[in-house]
Scaffold this motif. Structure first.
Motif, short mmCIF file in Angstrom:
data_model
loop_
_atom_site.label_atom_id
_atom_site.label_comp_id
_atom_site.label_asym_id
_atom_site.label_seq_id
_atom_site.Cartn_x
_atom_site.Cartn_y
_atom_site.Cartn_z
N THR A 275 -43.43 -38.27 54.62
CA THR A 275 -42.43 -39.26 55.03
C THR A 275 -42.20 -39.20 56.54
OG1 THR A 275 -41.33 -39.10 52.89
CG2 THR A 275 -40.04 -40.01 54.70
N MET A 276 -42.10 -37.98 57.07
CA MET A 276 -41.85 -37.82 58.50
C MET A 276 -43.02 -38.37 59.32
SD MET A 276 -38.87 -36.60 58.55
CE MET A 276 -38.74 -36.24 60.30
N ALA A 277 -44.23 -38.09 58.86
CA ALA A 277 -45.42 -38.56 59.58
C ALA A 277 -45.47 -40.09 59.59
CB ALA A 277 -46.68 -37.99 58.94
N LYS A 278 -45.15 -40.70 58.46
CA LYS A 278 -45.20 -42.17 58.38
C LYS A 278 -44.09 -42.81 59.20
CE LYS A 278 -47.72 -42.45 54.05
NZ LYS A 278 -47.68 -42.67 52.58
N ARG A 279 -42.98 -42.13 59.36
CA ARG A 279 -41.93 -42.64 60.24
C ARG A 279 -42.40 -42.63 61.69
NH1 ARG A 279 -36.76 -43.35 58.51
NH2 ARG A 279 -35.87 -42.83 60.54
N GLU A 280 -43.14 -41.60 62.08
CA GLU A 280 -43.72 -41.57 63.42
C GLU A 280 -44.69 -42.74 63.61
OE1 GLU A 280 -42.80 -39.85 65.83
OE2 GLU A 280 -42.08 -37.88 65.20
N LEU A 281 -45.48 -42.99 62.58
CA LEU A 281 -46.47 -44.07 62.65
C LEU A 281 -45.80 -45.43 62.82
CD1 LEU A 281 -49.46 -44.90 62.38
CD2 LEU A 281 -49.10 -45.03 59.90
N LYS A 282 -44.65 -45.62 62.17
CA LYS A 282 -43.94 -46.90 62.25
C LYS A 282 -43.03 -46.99 63.48
CE LYS A 282 -43.97 -47.45 57.24
NZ LYS A 282 -43.17 -47.38 55.99
N GLY A 283 -42.94 -45.88 64.23
CA GLY A 283 -42.10 -45.89 65.41
C GLY A 283 -40.62 -45.84 65.12
N LEU A 284 -40.25 -45.31 63.96
CA LEU A 284 -38.85 -45.21 63.59
C LEU A 284 -38.19 -44.06 64.34
CD1 LEU A 284 -39.19 -45.77 59.74
CD2 LEU A 284 -38.37 -47.41 61.44
N VAL A 285 -36.91 -44.22 64.61
CA VAL A 285 -36.18 -43.20 65.37
C VAL A 285 -36.10 -41.91 64.56
CG1 VAL A 285 -33.96 -42.63 66.43
CG2 VAL A 285 -34.83 -44.98 66.52
N GLN A 286 -36.41 -40.80 65.24
CA GLN A 286 -36.33 -39.49 64.60
C GLN A 286 -35.19 -38.70 65.23
OE1 GLN A 286 -38.11 -39.38 62.04
NE2 GLN A 286 -40.26 -38.93 62.39
N PRO A 287 -34.47 -37.91 64.45
CA PRO A 287 -33.44 -37.04 65.04
C PRO A 287 -34.09 -35.99 65.91
CG PRO A 287 -33.78 -36.49 62.73
CD PRO A 287 -34.57 -37.72 63.00
N SER A 288 -33.44 -35.60 66.97
CA SER A 288 -34.03 -34.64 67.91
C SER A 288 -34.16 -33.26 67.27
CB SER A 288 -33.16 -34.54 69.17
OG SER A 288 -31.85 -34.14 68.82
N SER A 289 -35.23 -32.56 67.66
CA SER A 289 -35.47 -31.15 67.28
C SER A 289 -35.58 -30.95 65.77
CB SER A 289 -34.35 -30.25 67.82
OG SER A 289 -34.24 -30.41 69.20
N THR A 290 -36.13 -31.92 65.04
CA THR A 290 -36.30 -31.71 63.59
C THR A 290 -37.70 -31.28 63.24
OG1 THR A 290 -36.81 -34.05 63.32
CG2 THR A 290 -34.52 -33.39 62.97
N MET A 291 -38.68 -31.69 64.05
CA MET A 291 -40.06 -31.35 63.74
C MET A 291 -40.64 -30.51 64.86
SD MET A 291 -40.12 -33.04 60.96
CE MET A 291 -41.83 -32.82 60.50
N GLU A 292 -41.65 -29.72 64.55
CA GLU A 292 -42.30 -28.88 65.55
C GLU A 292 -43.42 -29.64 66.25
OE1 GLU A 292 -43.42 -25.13 63.94
OE2 GLU A 292 -41.55 -24.89 62.87
N VAL A 293 -43.12 -30.87 66.65
CA VAL A 293 -44.07 -31.67 67.41
C VAL A 293 -43.30 -32.37 68.51
CG1 VAL A 293 -45.61 -32.08 65.47
CG2 VAL A 293 -43.77 -33.68 65.90
N ASP A 294 -44.03 -32.85 69.49
CA ASP A 294 -43.41 -33.57 70.59
C ASP A 294 -42.92 -34.92 70.09
OD1 ASP A 294 -42.59 -34.68 72.91
OD2 ASP A 294 -44.60 -34.96 73.76
#
Length: 603
Positions: A275-294
């Motif tokens: 789910t998190m990866a697909k949110r990145e793909l769609k350009g959806l806003v992510q909360p800061s410091s939740t994933m260990e990626v830039d």
């Protein structure tokens, strides 16, 4: 009971007279309607009530109402609607009310009645019925859901719908259906209170001041979400709630809350990372410091795909399962469906993902096959062919029991004409697959027939001496080949031998019977033999062998033998099948008699 039925039927007479008077129906049709209603009235007045009787009566009246409306439209008749149309509708209403009273435990009646009321716009009747339904069926979350949907869609009463859902959740605190309904209702309500501009202002103010509070309009939805998150420990349901929020504008704050909770609570779940990866793909806003990626903001497609890939790369390091790798590859495959932009970049990511999954020994058969297909579709050069062979070898070594992968590997060598490699791979595959290797035997047979027809007999003999299951399935093909390439006499000799060798094969007998009927001059003795063998070996459990034998005698042999075959069939078949056979035979006999009568009359 009879007096009551007669009284009910008499009450319907004025309605029927009106139908006839305005010429909706003729006299015979009116008589038929009266007769049918009387039959149904007797049925529903029986001492032992039957659900089906009510359902059939209701359906009859609904069909009658539909027919009345069709006749009105066709004939242009508009008068007496209150005396006819509404009378039928009220009749259905009464039948539903009676049925629900008699069979309160059957939810189908309640739901069907609500649909009827919606169709007829009997809103007051439905509102009363909802209260009764919830008294009887409060133990079923679906009923609370139905009640709430009715209030929202038909009465536009959000407050009543909310009360139904809250009462339902009080009784069913773990109901996903009711939580999802409540969550959606509160989001609908939130966004109906304020305009987009106000929500945006609220959002910008919150971000500017660094406050971590939820906007007032979303607080009710947030409370429902928190309760659901606390009660239902299932990542799929939390993702469902997250997907619901994506349907609404200006819910980023709530989405961030859900995403943050998912990351903290479900870091071990592949679906969370997916789910998190697909949110990145769609350009959806992510909360800061939740994933260990830039997670810095990026807008280009390339950047979004890269961030998506990074999340998956982190995920497969943390969760080293086949499921995690499969979700990763499935997403990259989906990305590759769009070949209009960045095709080389996308293919490179897919190749890397497939290679890494293979190295991790977590690649499923379907993805090996897609990898092979991808290489087959690329430009045919030395490097591609070398890579294709490498992948084929990896695949069959990783999943040695996969028939599809061995087929792909064997096909590769067949296409290149590498006979030695064909023989080597075939021998290795059949040794591993054993009775599952039939598709490979068929492939080898086609290859030999095309390249070295003189070796075909050798392949058949090898198959006959191999696994029993392979030998059984190859027998019909062998007999057919003998007839087509040699002669019927040779095929008969081989058939006589094969039909006695276990395991028995019904298709062998059917094939031989068909081959005999293809001969210029049919030998009844030889043509009967496959039918006799089929009935001997399969006559207890297959009615079709007896029917085939009877059809043969009726069309090509001696019809006088049919009676004896029928007697043997009834005696041989299992009791449950004997009855089926008798029915089939009766239908065949009737068909034959009708055909004969038609021929005589034509003559």
């Amino acid at each position: 009971m009879a007096e009551f039925v007669e009284k009910r039927c008499e009450d319907m007479i004025p309605e029927l007279e009106q139908m006839e008077r305005i010429k909706l129906f003729d006299k015979n049709e009116i008589r038929g309607i009266a007769k049918k209603r009387k039959e149904y009235e007797y049925k529903i007045q029986r001492h032992t009530k039957c659900k089906e009787d009510y359902l059939r009566y209701i359906q009859y009246e609904m069909d009658l109402l539909k027919l009345v409306r069709q006749r009105r439209d066709k004939l242009g008749i508009g008068q007496k609607k209150s005396d006819i149309d509404y009378a039928i509708a009220n009749k259905v209403n009464q039948l539903y009310t009676q049925a629900i009273h008699k069979f309160q435990d059957d939810v189908r009646f309640w739901i069907a009645y609500m649909k009827f009321c919606k169709h007829m716009r009997f809103h007051s009747s439905t509102s009363r019925m909802i209260g009764r339904m919830l008294q009887v069926h409060q133990d079923k979350p679906k009923c609370w859901h139905i009640a709430a949907r009715w209030e929202i869609e038909e009465n536009q009463n959000i407050q009543n719908a909310r009360q139904y859902l809250l009462r339902g959740l009080h009784i069913h605190p773990d109901s996903r259906l009711l939580y999802a309904d409540s969550f959606r209702l509160e989001l609908d309500e939130a966004l109906s209170k304020v305009g987009d501009s106000e929500m945006k202002d609220e959002k910008s103010d919150t971000v500017a001041t660094g406050e971590d509070t939820m906007p007032d309009e979303l607080k009710r939805a947030n409370v429902i979400y928190l309760q659901a998150f606390k009660r239902i420990k299932d990542i799929k349901f939390i993702i469902e709630l997250l997907d619901i929020t994506k349907e609404y504008k200006n819910t980023e704050k709530l989405q961030n809350k859900i995403v943050s909770d998912m990351v903290q609570e479900y870091a071990h779940e592949p679906l969370m990372w997916d789910t998190m990866a697909k949110r990145e793909l769609k350009g959806l806003v992510q909360p800061s410091s939740t994933m260990e990626v830039d997670s810095s903001e990026q807008s280009s497609l390339r950047d979004r795909i890269s961030l998506c890939n990074e999340v998956y790369q982190t995920a497969v390091k943390k969760i080293k399962t086949e499921e995690m790798w499969s979700l990763y590859i499935e997403c990259i495959l989906e990305i590759n469906h769009d070949t209009g932009s960045l095709p080389n970049f996308k293919k490179k990511l897919l190749r890397n993902a497939l290679s890494q999954a293979h190295q991790a020994k977590k690649l499923r058969e379907k993805y090996y096959l897609q990898w092979i297909n991808m290489l087959n579709n690329e430009k045919k050069d030395e490097n591609t062919q070398k890579k294709l062979l490498e992948v084929l070898t990896w695949a069959t070594e990783a999943l040695p029991n996969s028939v599809n992968l061995w087929q792909a590997r064997l096909r590769y060598h067949v296409i290149l004409g590498e006979d030695d490699n064909v023989a080597t791979v075939f021998a290795k595959a059949t040794k591993i697959l054993r009775e599952k290797a039939l598709p490979l035997w068929r492939m080898k047979l086609l290859h030999v027939q095309a390249k070295s027809p003189e070796k075909t007999e050798e392949v058949f003999q090898a198959a006959m001496q191999g696994e029993p299951a392979i030998a059984r399935d190859m027998k019909p093909t062998y007999v057919e080949w003998l007839v087509l390439t040699k002669n019927i006499q040779t095929a008969r000799q081989v058939y006589d031998n094969l039909c006695l060798q276990p395991p028995s094969c019904l298709e062998l007998h059917k094939k031989m019977a068909a081959m005999e009927l293809m001969q210029p001059e049919i030998s009844l003795k030889n043509a009967r033999r496959p039918h006799e063998m089929a009935t001997l070996q399969f006559g207890k459990s297959h009615t079709d062998v007896w029917m085939d034998y009877i059809n043969f005698e009726m069309n090509h042999g001696d019809p006088k033998r049919v009676a004896e075959i029928h007697r043997r069939a009834v005696k041989s078949l299992d009791s449950s099948l004997a009855e089926k056979f008798v029915t089939q035979f009766s239908l065949l006999k009737a068909k034959a008699e009708n055909s004969m009568e038609s021929t005589v009359s034509t003559s």
